[in-house]
Design an enzyme around this catalytic site. Structure first.
Site, short mmCIF file in Angstrom:
data_model
loop_
_atom_site.label_atom_id
_atom_site.label_comp_id
_atom_site.label_asym_id
_atom_site.label_seq_id
_atom_site.Cartn_x
_atom_site.Cartn_y
_atom_site.Cartn_z
N ASP A 173 -31.77 0.19 42.44
CA ASP A 173 -32.07 -0.69 43.57
C ASP A 173 -32.21 -2.11 43.02
O ASP A 173 -32.02 -2.33 41.82
CB ASP A 173 -33.36 -0.24 44.27
CG ASP A 173 -34.58 -0.41 43.38
OD1 ASP A 173 -34.44 -0.80 42.20
OD2 ASP A 173 -35.69 -0.15 43.85
N ASP A 206 -35.01 -5.26 43.00
CA ASP A 206 -36.40 -5.57 43.35
C ASP A 206 -36.66 -7.07 43.27
O ASP A 206 -36.23 -7.73 42.33
CB ASP A 206 -37.35 -4.88 42.36
CG ASP A 206 -37.03 -3.41 42.19
OD1 ASP A 206 -37.31 -2.65 43.12
OD2 ASP A 206 -36.50 -3.02 41.12
N ASP A 214 -35.94 -3.87 47.44
CA ASP A 214 -37.39 -3.94 47.70
C ASP A 214 -37.83 -5.39 47.62
O ASP A 214 -37.48 -6.10 46.68
CB ASP A 214 -38.18 -3.16 46.62
CG ASP A 214 -37.99 -1.66 46.75
OD1 ASP A 214 -37.59 -1.19 47.83
OD2 ASP A 214 -38.27 -0.96 45.76
P1 UTP Z 1 -38.10 0.69 40.08
O1 UTP Z 1 -38.43 2.06 40.52
O2 UTP Z 1 -37.16 -0.09 40.93
O3 UTP Z 1 -37.60 0.79 38.58
O4 UTP Z 1 -39.47 -0.09 39.98
P2 UTP Z 1 -36.63 -0.11 37.74
O5 UTP Z 1 -37.29 -0.27 36.43
O6 UTP Z 1 -36.23 -1.33 38.48
O7 UTP Z 1 -35.40 0.84 37.51
P3 UTP Z 1 -34.09 1.03 38.41
O8 UTP Z 1 -33.02 0.37 37.64
O9 UTP Z 1 -34.30 0.41 39.73
O10 UTP Z 1 -33.90 2.50 38.49
C1 UTP Z 1 -39.61 -1.35 39.38
C2 UTP Z 1 -40.99 -1.52 38.84
O11 UTP Z 1 -41.89 -1.69 39.90
C3 UTP Z 1 -43.06 -0.98 39.64
C4 UTP Z 1 -42.64 0.21 38.82
O12 UTP Z 1 -43.69 0.60 37.97
C5 UTP Z 1 -41.46 -0.31 38.05
O13 UTP Z 1 -41.87 -0.71 36.77
N1 UTP Z 1 -43.68 -0.57 40.92
C6 UTP Z 1 -43.02 0.23 41.78
C7 UTP Z 1 -44.92 -1.01 41.20
O14 UTP Z 1 -45.53 -1.77 40.43
N2 UTP Z 1 -45.53 -0.65 42.37
C8 UTP Z 1 -44.91 0.16 43.25
O15 UTP Z 1 -45.49 0.44 44.30
C9 UTP Z 1 -43.63 0.60 42.96
MN MN Z 2 -35.46 -1.29 40.51
#
Ligand code: UTP
Ligand code: MN
Length: 499
Positions: free
Chosen positions: A333, A335, A423
């Protein structure tokens, strides 16, 4: 071009001008792609210089990709710049100009990329050349936040196997084992070279007997039988398939499995199953969102989100977080963190952004969660819980012509767009640094930051705040660097946090 393609193109053109994701400023110098090294420069100066350069028609990449032609660093002569560059996995480092900030300043003054002269070049120091052979593995910390882990994993053979074991333990609700395998995998990911004998793992932390056995088997046979057994297991396969759907966690997956369901078709044909809105979207866009997102696609989305946010509030602050901030080539995804320079002005911003994306016709799914942040309830001891910031989970439509080099396509697919999970998280500006660190991840890196804070420093750290239990006070955190300083840790760059 085929007929369907023409129809889609026609439709695309009729979208409002602001909706197209070309970045705001006009590009004047196509042949130059600048990358500014954050180290020594600091984030805010880097952001400032980036905007300045873009306003003068320069292209500036936020990530160090193979497109970059000019790497610009500040006061980096002795700072290990070259060692760092070599770790970035560029296709051909000799094609990149590695330049001192003076080249950049002169170019800004002239309003064009000035000719590179030898005085602009940053030379590789002798010490760095000598040190670039892999060092002996010793003193590896048990905490991921004290290790530097780039995206280059020399031990993928082992870590993939351990990941399967961790996942299987998770499905069996064996949290302890799951964490043990994840920690072991994380240690192996940080190593500068491949493990070639069991002896090479001597002295490494977090490697239990199960992990040692896995490594030994792989070294001997090139495979791990336990892993293969799991991968053939019906329950594992079903749970893995079900949890790959957006909105489906291990609990729901288990429920479906217990009902005897094994495939998507069976789930969708089962009248007794009521999918929620998120899961319906998850199935509807499954083909697209189960596919990885490329760096170029993430970059295109950044332009779209940036344009939308800045159209509403020109001085709002936007940051790409998650795996792409850590320099990953692919993610599941994209973020983002959004905030405002003054506290309180972020209120209502996200709903505006959502409306605007809706108006552009590119919002395929949206779940908005209002803030539940309450500063009086801090510090929180609830570590693994989601944070309390206002956020939204989106599925956004991204068009072919918005992505440099085009979309990643399934064979035979002639559609001019794909769906992508996005997100957006909106922390108030006084929580920005902790939120940025938390959302940049990786999960394992942040988990260990918390564990380190608690165990080694008697501090509580989460996405909202850093609290010192000894002094009974919150510590001020304006930048990520502040947090590392308070914790007495060496700063770890985002691209070294791929633990
Ligand atoms: P992601 O699940 O998107 O992981 O969460 P990522 O590292 O970007 O990996 P991919 O490439 O998308 O698979 C991003 C970060 O946001 C944090 C998670 O701990 C992760 O490190 N996070 C996620 C939060 O801090 N709070 C949340 O509610 C959800
Ligand atoms: Mn991500």
């Amino acid at each position: 071009m085929n007929h369907a393609g023409m129809l889609l193109r026609g439709k695309k053109r009729s979208r409002p001008v602001e909706a197209s994701a070309r970045c705001q400023e006009e590009v004047k110098f196509k042949e130059v792609m600048v990358y500014l090294v954050e180290k020594k420069m600091g984030r805010s100066r880097r952001n400032f210089l980036t905007s300045l350069a873009r306003s003068k028609g320069f292209r500036v990449d936020d990530v160090l990709s193979d497109e970059v032609t000019h790497v610009v660093a500040e006061d980096n002569q002795a700072g290990g710049l070259w060692s760092w560059l070599r770790e970035q996995g560029l296709r051909d480092i000799s094609k990149v100009q590695v330049l001192d900030i003076s080249w950049f300043t002169e170019s800004m003054r002239e309003g064009r990329p000035v000719t590179v002269e030898s005085r602009h070049h940053i030379q590789e120091t002798l010490a760095e050349t000598v040190c670039s052979t892999p060092a002996a593995v010793d003193n590896v910390s048990q905490y991921a936040c004290q290790r530097r882990t780039t995206t280059e994993n020399h031990n993928k053979m082992f870590t993939d196997a351990l990941e399967v074991l961790a996942e299987s333990s998770e499905f069996n609700e064996n949290e302890g084992r799951c964490l043990a395998f994840r920690r072991a995998a994380s240690v192996l990911k940080s190593l500068p070279s491949a493990v070639r004998s069991l002896g090479a793992t001597q002295g490494l932390p977090c490697l239990g007997e199960h992990t040692e056995a896995v490594i030994e088997e792989i070294l001997q046979f090139g495979r791990c039988f336990k892993v293969e057994e799991i991968q053939c297991d019906e329950r594992y396969q079903a749970l893995k398939l079900f949890t790959s759907v957006f909105g489906v966690g291990p609990k729901t997956a288990e429920k479906w499995y217990r009902r005897g369901l094994r495939s998507f078709k069976e789930i969708l044909n089962e009248p007794a199953i009521q999918l929620n809105k998120m899961q319906r979207a998850g199935f509807l866009y499954y083909r697209d969102i189960s596919k990885t997102v490329s760096k170029a696609e993430a970059q295109a989305l950044r332009c779209i989100i940036e344009e939308t946010v800045h159209w509403i509030m020109p001085d709002a602050i936007l940051a790409l977080t998650g795996g792409f901030r850590r320099g990953k080539e692919y993610g599941h995804d994209v973020d983002f963190l959004v905030t405002t320079p003054e506290l309180g002005r972020e209120e209502g911003l996200l709903l505006h952004v959502i409306d605007r994306l809706q108006d552009q016709g590119i919002l395929l799914y949206c779940e908005h969660q209002g803030t539940t942040f309450d500063a009086t309830k801090l510090p929180s001891c609830n570590f693994e819980a989601m944070d309390h910031f206002e956020k939204c989970f989106l599925i956004v439509r991204l068009y072919e012509d918005q992505v440099e080099g085009g979309l990643q396509r399934n064979p035979g697919d002639s559609r001019a767009w794909r769906a992508i999970r996005v997100d957006l998280v909106v922390p108030p500006v006084d929580r920005y640094a902790t939120a940025l660190l938390g959302w940049t991840g990786s999960r394992q890196f942040v988990r260990d930051l918390r564990r380190f804070a608690r165990k080694e420093r008697r501090m509580l750290f989460d996405n909202h705040a850093l609290y010192d239990k000894t002094k009974k006070m919150f510590l001020s955190t304006t930048t990520e660097e502040d947090i590392f300083v308070h914790l007495g840790l060496e700063y770890v760059e985002p691209w070294q946090r791929n633990a």
